[in-house]
Design an enzyme around this catalytic site. Structure first.
Site, PDB file in Angstrom:
ATOM      1  N   GLU A  16      30.760   1.769   9.575  1.00  5.08           N
ATOM      2  CA  GLU A  16      31.775   2.331   8.677  1.00  5.08           C
ATOM      3  C   GLU A  16      31.801   3.865   8.618  1.00  5.08           C
ATOM      4  O   GLU A  16      31.814   4.454   7.539  1.00  5.08           O
ATOM      5  CB  GLU A  16      31.595   1.745   7.266  1.00  5.08           C
ATOM      6  CG  GLU A  16      31.647   0.220   7.276  1.00  5.08           C
ATOM      7  CD  GLU A  16      31.317  -0.425   5.930  1.00  5.08           C
ATOM      8  OE1 GLU A  16      31.178   0.289   4.933  1.00  5.08           O
ATOM      9  OE2 GLU A  16      31.208  -1.663   5.893  1.00  5.08           O
TER      10      GLU A  16
ATOM     11  N   GLU B 156      31.864 -10.045  10.160  1.00  5.75           N
ATOM     12  CA  GLU B 156      31.694 -10.285   8.715  1.00  5.75           C
ATOM     13  C   GLU B 156      32.920 -11.018   8.180  1.00  5.75           C
ATOM     14  O   GLU B 156      33.693 -10.466   7.394  1.00  5.75           O
ATOM     15  CB  GLU B 156      31.503  -8.955   7.970  1.00  5.75           C
ATOM     16  CG  GLU B 156      30.377  -8.102   8.533  1.00  5.75           C
ATOM     17  CD  GLU B 156      30.066  -6.855   7.703  1.00  5.75           C
ATOM     18  OE1 GLU B 156      30.557  -6.731   6.561  1.00  5.75           O
ATOM     19  OE2 GLU B 156      29.334  -5.995   8.221  1.00  5.75           O
TER      20      GLU B 156
HETATM   21  O1  9MR Z   1      27.075  -8.357   1.188  1.00 10.89           O
HETATM   22  C1  9MR Z   1      26.453  -7.114   0.903  1.00 10.89           C
HETATM   23  C2  9MR Z   1      26.175  -7.001  -0.581  1.00 10.89           C
HETATM   24  O2  9MR Z   1      25.197  -7.945  -0.992  1.00 10.89           O
HETATM   25  C3  9MR Z   1      25.717  -5.590  -0.934  1.00 10.89           C
HETATM   26  O3  9MR Z   1      25.584  -5.460  -2.336  1.00 10.89           O
HETATM   27  C4  9MR Z   1      26.733  -4.580  -0.402  1.00 10.89           C
HETATM   28  C5  9MR Z   1      26.313  -3.163  -0.705  1.00 10.89           C
HETATM   29  O4  9MR Z   1      27.352  -2.306  -0.500  1.00 10.89           O
HETATM   30  O5  9MR Z   1      26.859  -4.749   1.004  1.00 10.89           O
HETATM   31  C6  9MR Z   1      27.381  -5.997   1.350  1.00 10.89           C
HETATM   32  O6  9MR Z   1      27.566  -6.103   2.761  1.00 10.89           O
HETATM   33  C7  9MR Z   1      28.471  -5.185   3.352  1.00 10.89           C
HETATM   34  C8  9MR Z   1      28.024  -4.947   4.775  1.00 10.89           C
HETATM   35  O7  9MR Z   1      26.682  -4.550   4.807  1.00 10.89           O
HETATM   36  C9  9MR Z   1      28.893  -3.937   5.478  1.00 10.89           C
HETATM   37  N1  9MR Z   1      30.277  -4.293   5.409  1.00 10.89           N
HETATM   38  C10 9MR Z   1      30.781  -4.645   4.092  1.00 10.89           C
HETATM   39  C11 9MR Z   1      29.905  -5.710   3.455  1.00 10.89           C
HETATM   40  C12 9MR Z   1      30.467  -6.160   2.135  1.00 10.89           C
HETATM   41  O8  9MR Z   1      30.467  -5.078   1.240  1.00 10.89           O
END
Ligand code: 9MR
Length: 363
Positions: A161, A268
């Site tokens: 990102e 994802e």
């Molecule tokens: O699913 C993840 C969640 O448990 C965390 O709190 C969050 C923190 O920002 O990140 C989520 O996973 C993310 C992933 O690492 C990168 N792409 C977006 C995902 C959803 O936010």
């Protein structure tokens, strides 16, 4: 005699289990498991936390998925909370489960602006470090983490990102960008390649269905390739909804990254029942979280379309990964609207296949 019978039974059971073309295969109650239906298409994975690796969900994972991504435990904050402290145990648990069950493992993520530890960017007085110091820290972090899981991880999300959501801005204005400029992206890939010459290295991002953001991602990736940076693939996250993307947008998104000589993976995937919002906000009285029959049908149709397009693009996609296991828990229960329940996956709150599941495997 007995032994021979058992053998014949076992061989027939195996043949049955491996054949998606069995005409009884998609009837409810005769489930072969999601990945088996897709064995001639692409491996299907799932994002997990260590707590999902026991009990009902562990079985669900083993029955349906051939690949995993750690949802949080390999991110730099959780795994490297202080400069001299690594928190390996939760990540080791995911790695061990993958090995025990002969599953593929995608590493996630070596560099992200979110869930990065505070110590990384500041000196002992709390001032920003120089870019030289930040690179030293990044190199050490990447080397240590990649080396530890070299025997089990086949692909890493190296940079996550880095592109801005704002149409007038190219790179995200993160701490990485502020201290290093755009160069940190190439550095991260170079450090990862040095730590493991064989692992596949990905750039991963969301909102790739947005044509403006997609083009920026394409230009950045192309620039890295042209400069000889060791990048092997692009991860299209796929946090979508029953309202987006359209079929033509999905096709355009996949097509943009094929023909570059890079792998393309859906990393994802989830299909929210709400119109997509990207900024966190409070729940209000208009937020009705009833999963109505109408929304269920919309979700069935959307999953049907998405997987049809994926199947038609099987030569272009090297993996599809869901973000979370079942509607029992998903990150979308907390984001963007904290406490608004979402139902984005193929398995329901009781970890049972939904109608959308039967649609996805019934081709
Ligand atoms: O699913 C993840 C969640 O448990 C965390 O709190 C969050 C923190 O920002 O990140 C989520 O996973 C993310 C992933 O690492 C990168 N792409 C977006 C995902 C959803 O936010």
């Amino acid at each position: 005699m007995m032994k021979v019978d058992v053998k014949i039974w076992a061989v027939s059971a195996l043949l049955l289990a491996c054949s998606p073309s069995q005409d009884t295969g998609t009837e409810e109650g005769k489930d072969l498991g999601l990945s088996t239906y897709y064995k001639d298409y692409f491996p299907i994975g799932v994002a997990v936390s260590p707590s999902a690796l026991q009990g009902v969900q562990a079985q669900l994972i083993k029955d349906n998925f051939v690949s995993m991504t750690p949802e949080n435990v390999m991110k730099s904050g959780p795994i490297h909370p202080q400069e001299e402290v690594y928190n390996w145990a939760p990540a080791d648990k995911v790695a061990a489960f993958a090995k025990e069950n002969q599953m593929k493992l995608r590493g996630h993520a070596l560099l992200w602006h979110n869930q990065a530890p505070d110590w990384l960017f500041v000196d002992s007085l709390g001032n920003d470090v120089s870019k030289e110091i930040l690179y030293q820290r990044l190199e050490r972090h990447i080397t240590d983490v990649v080396t530890r899981y070299k025997d089990v991880i086949y692909a890493w999300d190296v940079v996550n990102e880095a592109i801005s959501d704002e149409s007038g801005q190219f790179y995200r204005d993160s701490k990485w960008y502020q201290i290093c400029g755009e160069e940190f992206i190439a550095k991260a890939f170079e450090y990862a390649r040095a730590a493991d010459p064989n692992v596949q290295l990905f750039y991963n991002d969301y909102e790739v269905i947005n044509p403006v953001k997609r083009e920026k991602i394409y230009q950045m990736v192309k620039g890295l390739q042209d400069a000889g940076v060791p990048i092997d693939g692009v991860g299209i996250q796929g946090h979508w909804s029953v309202y987006e993307p359209s079929e033509s947008t999905l096709r355009a998104t996949i097509d943009r990254f094929t023909g570059m000589g890079l792998q393309v993976q859906i990393t994802e995937l989830d299909v929210s029942i709400y119109p997509k919002e990207h900024a966190p906000r409070d729940k209000n009285e208009d937020d009705d979280d009833t999963f109505t029959d109408e929304l269920k049908q919309k979700q069935i149709d959307q999953y049907d379309m998405i997987f049809r397009v994926f199947r038609e693009n099987k030569e272009k996609l090297s993996s599809v990964t869901f973000w979370n296991v079942s509607d029992q828990y998903s990150w979308l229960d907390f984001f963007p609207v904290n406490g608004r329940k979402d139902y984005p996956l193929l398995f329901d709150e009781d970890n049972q296949p939904k109608e959308a599941y039967w649609k996805v495997v019934g081709f």
